[in-house]
Design a protein around this motif. Sequence first.
Motif, PDB file in Angstrom:
ATOM      1  N   TRP A  79      64.854 -47.108  29.804  1.00 58.83           N
ATOM      2  CA  TRP A  79      65.801 -46.831  28.715  1.00 58.83           C
ATOM      3  C   TRP A  79      65.269 -45.684  27.892  1.00 58.83           C
ATOM      4  O   TRP A  79      64.068 -45.609  27.640  1.00 58.83           O
ATOM      5  CB  TRP A  79      65.956 -48.077  27.816  1.00 58.83           C
ATOM      6  CG  TRP A  79      66.906 -47.833  26.674  1.00 58.83           C
ATOM      7  CD1 TRP A  79      68.245 -48.059  26.661  1.00 58.83           C
ATOM      8  CD2 TRP A  79      66.576 -47.280  25.385  1.00 58.83           C
ATOM      9  NE1 TRP A  79      68.778 -47.672  25.448  1.00 58.83           N
ATOM     10  CE2 TRP A  79      67.766 -47.192  24.654  1.00 58.83           C
ATOM     11  CE3 TRP A  79      65.396 -46.838  24.781  1.00 58.83           C
ATOM     12  CZ2 TRP A  79      67.829 -46.684  23.351  1.00 58.83           C
ATOM     13  CZ3 TRP A  79      65.440 -46.329  23.479  1.00 58.83           C
ATOM     14  CH2 TRP A  79      66.646 -46.258  22.777  1.00 58.83           C
ATOM     15  N   PRO A  80      66.117 -44.760  27.431  1.00 52.83           N
ATOM     16  CA  PRO A  80      67.578 -44.684  27.535  1.00 52.83           C
ATOM     17  C   PRO A  80      68.050 -43.795  28.671  1.00 52.83           C
ATOM     18  O   PRO A  80      69.235 -43.460  28.751  1.00 52.83           O
ATOM     19  CB  PRO A  80      67.940 -44.058  26.193  1.00 52.83           C
ATOM     20  CG  PRO A  80      66.824 -43.055  25.987  1.00 52.83           C
ATOM     21  CD  PRO A  80      65.580 -43.727  26.519  1.00 52.83           C
ATOM     22  N   PHE A  81      67.135 -43.414  29.528  1.00 57.14           N
ATOM     23  CA  PHE A  81      67.450 -42.398  30.526  1.00 57.14           C
ATOM     24  C   PHE A  81      68.228 -42.945  31.720  1.00 57.14           C
ATOM     25  O   PHE A  81      68.755 -42.176  32.516  1.00 57.14           O
ATOM     26  CB  PHE A  81      66.161 -41.727  31.008  1.00 57.14           C
ATOM     27  CG  PHE A  81      65.289 -41.262  29.881  1.00 57.14           C
ATOM     28  CD1 PHE A  81      65.724 -40.267  29.022  1.00 57.14           C
ATOM     29  CD2 PHE A  81      64.059 -41.846  29.650  1.00 57.14           C
ATOM     30  CE1 PHE A  81      64.935 -39.829  27.958  1.00 57.14           C
ATOM     31  CE2 PHE A  81      63.260 -41.420  28.595  1.00 57.14           C
ATOM     32  CZ  PHE A  81      63.702 -40.422  27.741  1.00 57.14           C
ATOM     33  N   ALA A 100      71.711 -42.016  32.973  1.00 56.18           N
ATOM     34  CA  ALA A 100      72.594 -42.239  31.828  1.00 56.18           C
ATOM     35  C   ALA A 100      73.425 -40.994  31.538  1.00 56.18           C
ATOM     36  O   ALA A 100      72.924 -39.863  31.639  1.00 56.18           O
ATOM     37  CB  ALA A 100      71.769 -42.607  30.605  1.00 56.18           C
ATOM     38  N   PRO A 101      74.689 -41.164  31.147  1.00 55.91           N
ATOM     39  CA  PRO A 101      75.534 -39.996  30.871  1.00 55.91           C
ATOM     40  C   PRO A 101      75.015 -39.149  29.712  1.00 55.91           C
ATOM     41  O   PRO A 101      75.243 -37.930  29.685  1.00 55.91           O
ATOM     42  CB  PRO A 101      76.898 -40.615  30.548  1.00 55.91           C
ATOM     43  CG  PRO A 101      76.609 -42.041  30.186  1.00 55.91           C
ATOM     44  CD  PRO A 101      75.422 -42.429  30.995  1.00 55.91           C
ATOM     45  N   GLU A 102      74.310 -39.751  28.774  1.00 52.59           N
ATOM     46  CA  GLU A 102      73.731 -38.992  27.660  1.00 52.59           C
ATOM     47  C   GLU A 102      72.664 -38.013  28.130  1.00 52.59           C
ATOM     48  O   GLU A 102      72.319 -37.062  27.400  1.00 52.59           O
ATOM     49  CB  GLU A 102      73.111 -39.946  26.632  1.00 52.59           C
ATOM     50  CG  GLU A 102      74.105 -40.751  25.824  1.00 52.59           C
ATOM     51  CD  GLU A 102      74.554 -42.034  26.503  1.00 52.59           C
ATOM     52  OE1 GLU A 102      75.255 -42.827  25.872  1.00 52.59           O
ATOM     53  OE2 GLU A 102      74.201 -42.241  27.698  1.00 52.59           O
ATOM     54  N   THR A 149      57.217 -49.935  27.802  1.00 49.05           N
ATOM     55  CA  THR A 149      58.205 -49.112  27.119  1.00 49.05           C
ATOM     56  C   THR A 149      59.484 -49.016  27.958  1.00 49.05           C
ATOM     57  O   THR A 149      59.565 -49.573  29.056  1.00 49.05           O
ATOM     58  CB  THR A 149      57.622 -47.711  26.830  1.00 49.05           C
ATOM     59  OG1 THR A 149      58.514 -47.001  25.957  1.00 49.05           O
ATOM     60  CG2 THR A 149      57.421 -46.911  28.119  1.00 49.05           C
ATOM     61  N   GLY A 150      60.487 -48.301  27.408  1.00 53.03           N
ATOM     62  CA  GLY A 150      61.746 -48.132  28.129  1.00 53.03           C
ATOM     63  C   GLY A 150      62.593 -49.378  28.164  1.00 53.03           C
ATOM     64  O   GLY A 150      63.410 -49.556  29.066  1.00 53.03           O
ATOM     65  N   LEU A 151      62.430 -50.251  27.148  1.00 50.25           N
ATOM     66  CA  LEU A 151      63.193 -51.496  27.045  1.00 50.25           C
ATOM     67  C   LEU A 151      64.032 -51.445  25.768  1.00 50.25           C
ATOM     68  O   LEU A 151      63.489 -51.484  24.662  1.00 50.25           O
ATOM     69  CB  LEU A 151      62.248 -52.698  27.017  1.00 50.25           C
ATOM     70  CG  LEU A 151      61.480 -52.944  28.311  1.00 50.25           C
ATOM     71  CD1 LEU A 151      60.248 -53.811  28.058  1.00 50.25           C
ATOM     72  CD2 LEU A 151      62.392 -53.608  29.354  1.00 50.25           C
ATOM     73  N   ARG A 152      65.346 -51.361  25.905  1.00 51.71           N
ATOM     74  CA  ARG A 152      66.238 -51.170  24.757  1.00 51.71           C
ATOM     75  C   ARG A 152      66.069 -52.270  23.723  1.00 51.71           C
ATOM     76  O   ARG A 152      65.909 -52.007  22.534  1.00 51.71           O
ATOM     77  CB  ARG A 152      67.681 -51.114  25.251  1.00 51.71           C
ATOM     78  CG  ARG A 152      68.738 -50.976  24.168  1.00 51.71           C
ATOM     79  CD  ARG A 152      70.099 -50.839  24.825  1.00 51.71           C
ATOM     80  NE  ARG A 152      71.198 -50.801  23.866  1.00 51.71           N
ATOM     81  CZ  ARG A 152      71.843 -51.881  23.450  1.00 51.71           C
ATOM     82  NH1 ARG A 152      71.497 -53.090  23.886  1.00 51.71           N
ATOM     83  NH2 ARG A 152      72.851 -51.760  22.600  1.00 51.71           N
ATOM     84  N   ASN A 153      66.136 -53.516  24.165  1.00 59.32           N
ATOM     85  CA  ASN A 153      65.951 -54.656  23.264  1.00 59.32           C
ATOM     86  C   ASN A 153      65.702 -55.906  24.085  1.00 59.32           C
ATOM     87  O   ASN A 153      66.442 -56.191  25.022  1.00 59.32           O
ATOM     88  CB  ASN A 153      67.183 -54.867  22.370  1.00 59.32           C
ATOM     89  CG  ASN A 153      66.931 -55.909  21.301  1.00 59.32           C
ATOM     90  OD1 ASN A 153      65.830 -55.991  20.747  1.00 59.32           O
ATOM     91  ND2 ASN A 153      67.933 -56.709  20.991  1.00 59.32           N
ATOM     92  N   VAL A 154      64.649 -56.619  23.739  1.00 60.00           N
ATOM     93  CA  VAL A 154      64.288 -57.858  24.417  1.00 60.00           C
ATOM     94  C   VAL A 154      64.321 -58.988  23.396  1.00 60.00           C
ATOM     95  O   VAL A 154      63.642 -58.908  22.374  1.00 60.00           O
ATOM     96  CB  VAL A 154      62.883 -57.756  25.046  1.00 60.00           C
ATOM     97  CG1 VAL A 154      62.392 -59.122  25.505  1.00 60.00           C
ATOM     98  CG2 VAL A 154      62.892 -56.779  26.210  1.00 60.00           C
ATOM     99  N   TYR A 212      66.144 -48.941  17.718  1.00 62.17           N
ATOM    100  CA  TYR A 212      67.163 -48.886  16.664  1.00 62.17           C
ATOM    101  C   TYR A 212      68.265 -47.897  17.067  1.00 62.17           C
ATOM    102  O   TYR A 212      68.637 -46.985  16.328  1.00 62.17           O
ATOM    103  CB  TYR A 212      66.530 -48.525  15.314  1.00 62.17           C
ATOM    104  CG  TYR A 212      65.583 -47.344  15.336  1.00 62.17           C
ATOM    105  CD1 TYR A 212      66.022 -46.058  15.035  1.00 62.17           C
ATOM    106  CD2 TYR A 212      64.251 -47.525  15.667  1.00 62.17           C
ATOM    107  CE1 TYR A 212      65.158 -44.977  15.062  1.00 62.17           C
ATOM    108  CE2 TYR A 212      63.372 -46.444  15.696  1.00 62.17           C
ATOM    109  CZ  TYR A 212      63.824 -45.180  15.389  1.00 62.17           C
ATOM    110  OH  TYR A 212      62.966 -44.110  15.422  1.00 62.17           O
ATOM    111  N   SER A 213      68.801 -48.117  18.245  1.00 58.72           N
ATOM    112  CA  SER A 213      69.812 -47.221  18.807  1.00 58.72           C
ATOM    113  C   SER A 213      70.435 -47.894  20.017  1.00 58.72           C
ATOM    114  O   SER A 213      69.828 -48.777  20.633  1.00 58.72           O
ATOM    115  CB  SER A 213      69.163 -45.899  19.229  1.00 58.72           C
ATOM    116  OG  SER A 213      70.073 -45.071  19.924  1.00 58.72           O
ATOM    117  N   ASN A 214      71.626 -47.453  20.375  1.00 61.87           N
ATOM    118  CA  ASN A 214      72.276 -47.932  21.589  1.00 61.87           C
ATOM    119  C   ASN A 214      71.752 -47.191  22.809  1.00 61.87           C
ATOM    120  O   ASN A 214      71.336 -47.810  23.792  1.00 61.87           O
ATOM    121  CB  ASN A 214      73.789 -47.746  21.470  1.00 61.87           C
ATOM    122  CG  ASN A 214      74.532 -48.097  22.746  1.00 61.87           C
ATOM    123  OD1 ASN A 214      74.212 -49.064  23.422  1.00 61.87           O
ATOM    124  ND2 ASN A 214      75.526 -47.285  23.097  1.00 61.87           N
ATOM    125  N   SER A 215      71.753 -45.857  22.736  1.00 57.99           N
ATOM    126  CA  SER A 215      71.356 -45.061  23.900  1.00 57.99           C
ATOM    127  C   SER A 215      70.650 -43.764  23.506  1.00 57.99           C
ATOM    128  O   SER A 215      70.684 -42.796  24.249  1.00 57.99           O
ATOM    129  CB  SER A 215      72.579 -44.752  24.768  1.00 57.99           C
ATOM    130  OG  SER A 215      73.606 -44.130  23.995  1.00 57.99           O
TER     131      SER A 215
END
Length: 427
Positions: A279-281, A294-296, A220-225, A172-175
């Motif tokens: 994701w999101p790293f 990732a820049p974040e 894990t580490g999958l933003r959205n499938v 439930y997030s972009n990054s």
Amino acid sequence: MKNTLTRPLLLTTALASSLGLYSLTSRPDAVTADPNNAGLKLPAGFGALVVAETGGRARHLAVTPQGNIYVKLNRPKDGKGILELKPNATGKATVAGGFGSYGGTGIYAKGGYLYASSDEDVYRYKLDAIGEVTNPTQPEKIVSGLLNRGEHESKSIVLDNAGNLYVNIGAYSNSCQVKDREKGSMGRQNCPILDSAGGIWQFRADKAGQTYGSGTRYATGLRNVVGLDWNTQNNQLFVMQHGRDQLHDIFPDMYTTKQSAELPAECLYEITKGANAGWPFLYYNGLTHQKILAPEYGGDGKKLADPKYLEPAAAYPAHTAPDGLLFYTGTMFPEKYRNGAFIAFHGSWNRAPEPQKGYYVVFQPFKNGKPSGPWEVFADNFAGSPEKVASGRADHKPCGLAQGPDGSLYVSDDKAGTIYRIMYTKK
């Protein structure tokens, strides 16, 4: 909906036609492509027809061994979230009924059952000998209480051959920023979202009453499938991840608008239990074929991510939204397609000022259970014209994929609700 015949019969031509089996089993040559191939551009030797216009946002779809088509709608239409389509002798179909008062994305037929998901639950319906649902108003609730925070909420599903059910729980997030999608906001330490989302969860396919907490976090580490399928050739789960958005909007000093349109790639992952796609790293740069920090989380667009994270099996253009994945096991199509993957790309919304992309179905060759060679556009022009692609104002948006009993490829449309059928017509 349930057929009351209880003893085996030899189907007459008239009976087969009335049951919707005639075109699929008795007279396959009666099914012909539309004169304009349903408006699609296809490789030589292929044809397509419009099976039906459902009028709803058709997400995933399933075709039973008997040829019945079940379509999951994003939102219920006339109170029905699942439509049953019955083909006739020409391959066209009519909406014969509907059931399930919930919207959602996932639907899958296997082992005499039809599985379907809302954005919070997974249900199971019994199929009879002619592929019709016997308990439309009283399904088994297999899983309940799946996380839904209103972003990446769709629950795509697939089954393996050992009685396991796999469900996407999108992040439930972009990054994983402290303030989602806000300029300059950095990533949350260790990304606590990953405790409950951003991965694939595994459940038993035959056990009613399971809850979110009783499932196993399989990967894990999958933003959205949204697109996922089980590869029977190597007995492996494959998933298509939706890559992160807005690199330029969030870090304008680090990324140009063009870079933001071209990064990151949409990735195909081969998943084993315990896999971590990062994701999101990180994100994957499909132009340089590198996993980038990732820049974040301290990246500058060039720093490489920790190599411990899963490498993509294949990569595709950014922001094209892969919503359907299907491994082709039929015999209708030429040999090159056998055990390869079809991927439905829903299309982009966020490549401006660059032209939008996607709105097509691509084919990814496989060999021995692994991607082999470059992907190619297989079915195009769902959008209606190059201008409609570039502007993002597509007439149709491919979403779900299913294989018919004769080896035809079915494609659903999340924009206008059209159901397509693609066949190999060259003799």
